[in-house]
Design an enzyme around this catalytic site. Structure first.
Site, PDB file in Angstrom:
ATOM      1  N   LYS A 208      51.072  49.990  38.997  1.00 26.50           N
ATOM      2  CA  LYS A 208      52.166  49.500  39.832  1.00 26.50           C
ATOM      3  C   LYS A 208      53.392  50.402  39.712  1.00 26.50           C
ATOM      4  O   LYS A 208      54.009  50.776  40.694  1.00 26.50           O
ATOM      5  CB  LYS A 208      52.505  48.057  39.449  1.00 26.50           C
ATOM      6  N   GLU A 214      49.128  53.673  29.000  1.00 26.83           N
ATOM      7  CA  GLU A 214      47.673  53.777  28.881  1.00 26.83           C
ATOM      8  C   GLU A 214      47.064  54.433  30.120  1.00 26.83           C
ATOM      9  O   GLU A 214      46.240  55.350  30.022  1.00 26.83           O
ATOM     10  CB  GLU A 214      47.045  52.380  28.687  1.00 26.83           C
ATOM     11  N   GLY A 270      50.889  41.998  38.824  1.00 25.71           N
ATOM     12  CA  GLY A 270      49.705  42.777  38.475  1.00 25.71           C
ATOM     13  C   GLY A 270      48.444  41.949  38.368  1.00 25.71           C
ATOM     14  O   GLY A 270      47.381  42.331  38.859  1.00 25.71           O
ATOM     15  N   ARG A 271      48.538  40.792  37.735  1.00 27.70           N
ATOM     16  CA  ARG A 271      47.344  39.965  37.526  1.00 27.70           C
ATOM     17  C   ARG A 271      46.922  39.226  38.793  1.00 27.70           C
ATOM     18  O   ARG A 271      45.920  38.513  38.786  1.00 27.70           O
ATOM     19  CB  ARG A 271      47.575  38.991  36.379  1.00 27.70           C
ATOM     20  N   GLU A 356      48.795  35.278  30.289  1.00 26.76           N
ATOM     21  CA  GLU A 356      49.951  36.121  30.586  1.00 26.76           C
ATOM     22  C   GLU A 356      50.949  35.364  31.457  1.00 26.76           C
ATOM     23  O   GLU A 356      52.152  35.593  31.369  1.00 26.76           O
ATOM     24  CB  GLU A 356      49.503  37.408  31.283  1.00 26.76           C
ATOM     25  N   HIS A 387      23.760  29.728  21.998  1.00 29.25           N
ATOM     26  CA  HIS A 387      23.173  30.170  20.732  1.00 29.25           C
ATOM     27  C   HIS A 387      24.227  30.786  19.819  1.00 29.25           C
ATOM     28  O   HIS A 387      23.888  31.529  18.896  1.00 29.25           O
ATOM     29  CB  HIS A 387      22.030  31.147  20.998  1.00 29.25           C
ATOM     30  N   LYS A 517      54.922  47.131  24.479  1.00 25.96           N
ATOM     31  CA  LYS A 517      54.928  48.465  25.101  1.00 25.96           C
ATOM     32  C   LYS A 517      56.102  49.299  24.599  1.00 25.96           C
ATOM     33  O   LYS A 517      55.952  50.467  24.217  1.00 25.96           O
ATOM     34  CB  LYS A 517      55.035  48.336  26.624  1.00 25.96           C
TER      35      LYS A 517
END
Length: 551
Positions: A208, A214, A270-271, A356, A387, A517
């Protein structure tokens, strides 16, 4: 949006008193005393999704109180505010309009005098034209070969949404191989680069801000490897590198050509961005028509959320039931259990979307909350979880409400696999609800052994007791298609919104993420210095200095 402390409302107080009556009620008795319980507490959405919430520790009074709590917190007005484009993301001074990306009405929509509906249309047309050229093998790489691989470089919402959707819709994918790079750990980018050929690969730099550490670290590494190829010119980047961002200037500095820039908008979090140009990897994977159906499905649920009375509103009921457990039963956690291997990333995606958004401890009045906000979200796909952690859900000391999701029709109808999968699904929700008492175990044991013996001769029966009364929601999806997946994603988005309104928090910022960050940037400069680190606490100094010594 109103600033209301939910714990000071009339119906929060009623729910507290109601909880004292309900906390020892067992689902066995709720079903025994009401033979129409399933009919009362289930909703059929257009024969595409059956939502069964009857296996919850609720009765009609519970729902009545929860719905009135929502009304006291002005949920309806808040929903309208979001869809109307009001600046409800107050801390970032933005509207929240990811729903507009999947609204196909011809109505113009303006923000600060700008017709953003027109902007959205232009971006989608550009995405369609570009994706068609790649899929139809008309776009060529720097050596004249057509494209075979797509690498999406992003993190968070620029990675999880597209990754989850492309995995979930694998039955609809074309010949293109889609790869995702998100982790700053050099291992991930190295492993992807081993599997691709630069001549036939395009890279979507999805950020964005186009400054995310990263993403940009991985992007620069890829660019450097690309430019070190034989006979490569810098101008060849225009055939392979594309930017999905709000920051055109930074994209140009990186080397992205103007034609290869796909704009985003600050009013899309963003999400919630898979519906935007961030979804270009999705469109490349399944084609424009299927991407369009994904948007249409989401829009259908948007209209349901906006226009349906709370009593029949699936996202609202989901959010309210979650609040009931989180704040009155002190559950703290929710599991999302999807019985479809293609959707193995759905719970991970929901972790980000929910945690978030609603992982906040400051309310809209700038005060510390005294109630529980966002729950811990986790989960697994298919029978794998049965399991491993299902043991804890059945017999552990934690109270874990769970969502069970399964398609009624499979894309891979092999022998009796899907019937067996369905049997596990139905068995688990029933077993969690009703459990198994000692007397029931005795009867089962006697029947299976065709003889009567005392419990003392089979002490293991005591350890097999499952108390039940573990609440679940069941979602029967007709089939996982682009349209129904859009419905499901949108449904959970609006559940999260419902919770955030009642929690009285701002769901659309993420300052906790920003803290980490910014701290990492400062520490990075410290690590690069040769001197001993003394500027932080003794633990951080000790860890950094140990690294420097070993290095």
């Amino acid at each position: 949006m109103k600033n209301i402390n939910p714990t000071k409302t009339k119906f929060w107080n009623k729910l507290q008193k109601h909880y004292l009556k309900m906390k020892n009620v067992h689902l066995k008795n709720l079903f025994k005393n009401d033979l129409n319980r399933f009919k009362k507490f289930s909703l059929n959405y257009k024969n595409l999704i059956l939502f069964d919430y009857s296996k919850n520790i609720i009765n009609e009074k519970t729902i009545y109180y929860l719905i009135n709590l929502a009304k006291e917190c002005f949920l309806k007005e808040s929903i309208k505010s979001m869809f109307n484009g009001d600046f409800i993301n107050v801390t970032e001074n933005q509207p929240v309009l990811h729903t507009l990306l999947r609204n196909f009405t011809k109505k113009k929509f303006f923000i600060n005098g700008e017709n953003i509906s027109s902007d959205i249309s232009k971006v989608f047309k550009k995405m369609k034209k570009f994706s068609n050229s790649i899929i139809n093998k008309k776009w060529k790489g720097y050596t004249g070969k057509f494209i075979t691989d797509v690498v999406n470089v992003g993190i968070g919402g620029s990675d999880l949404g597209p990754l989850m959707v492309t995995e979930s819709l694998k039955p609809y994918k074309n010949h293109l191989k889609i790869h995702f790079i998100s982790n700053i750990d050099g291992t991930q980018v190295s492993e992807v680069l081993k599997r691709i050929n630069f001549e036939t690969t395009i890279f979507l730099i999805s950020s964005k801000t186009f400054t995310t550490q990263e993403t940009m670290t991985n992007a620069r590494t890829i660019r450097n490897y690309f430019l070190n190829e034989k006979n490569i010119l810098k101008s060849d980047m225009s055939k392979h590198f594309f930017a999905l961002s709000t920051n055109k200037n930074e994209a140009m500095k990186f080397g992205i050509s103007k034609e290869n820039f796909f704009p985003l908008w600050n009013w899309v979090g963003g999400r919630y961005s898979l519906w935007s140009a961030i979804g270009l990897s999705i469109m490349l994977s399944i084609g424009y028509k299927n991407f369009f159906l994904l948007l249409k499905g989401a829009n259908s649920m948007d209209q349901h959320f906006l226009n349906t009375p709370f009593e029949k509103n699936i996202p609202v009921l989901m959010g309210l039931i979650s609040i009931w457990y989180n704040n009155f039963f002190c559950s703290e956690t929710e599991a999302i259990l999807v019985y479809d291997q293609y959707m193995h990333k759905f719970a991970t995606y929901q972790q980000q979307a929910n945690m978030e958004s609603n992982g906040k401890n400051i309310d809209r009045n700038k005060k510390m909350v005294s109630w529980q906000t966002g729950p811990i979200i986790w989960g697994e796909s298919g029978t794998n979880g049965q399991h491993s952690f299902y043991q804890l859900i059945h017999q552990g000391t934690k109270f874990i409400p769970s969502d069970f999701i399964i398609p009624l029709k499979t894309h891979n109808n092999i022998n009796d696999h899907h019937i067996k999968l369905l049997s596990h699904f139905f068995a688990q929700t029933r077993s969690l609800a009703f459990g198994k008492s000692l007397n029931e175990l005795k009867n089962d044991y006697y029947e299976s052994n065709n003889e009567k013996i005392s419990c003392q001769k089979n002490n293991s029966l005591f350890y097999q007791v499952c108390l039940g009364n573990k609440p679940t929601n069941s979602f029967l999806i007709h089939k996982i298609t682009p349209y129904t997946l859009g419905l499901l994603i949108s449904l959970y988005e609006h559940k999260i919104f419902t919770q955030g309104v009642i929690f009285n928090i701002f769901s659309f910022d993420q300052w906790g993420v920003e803290l980490g960050k910014n701290a990492a940037k400062k520490i990075l400069s410290t690590i690069k210095k040769n001197s001993t680190c003394t500027v932080y606490d003794s633990s951080t100094n000790g860890l950094i200095n140990f690294f420097k010594k070993i290095k």
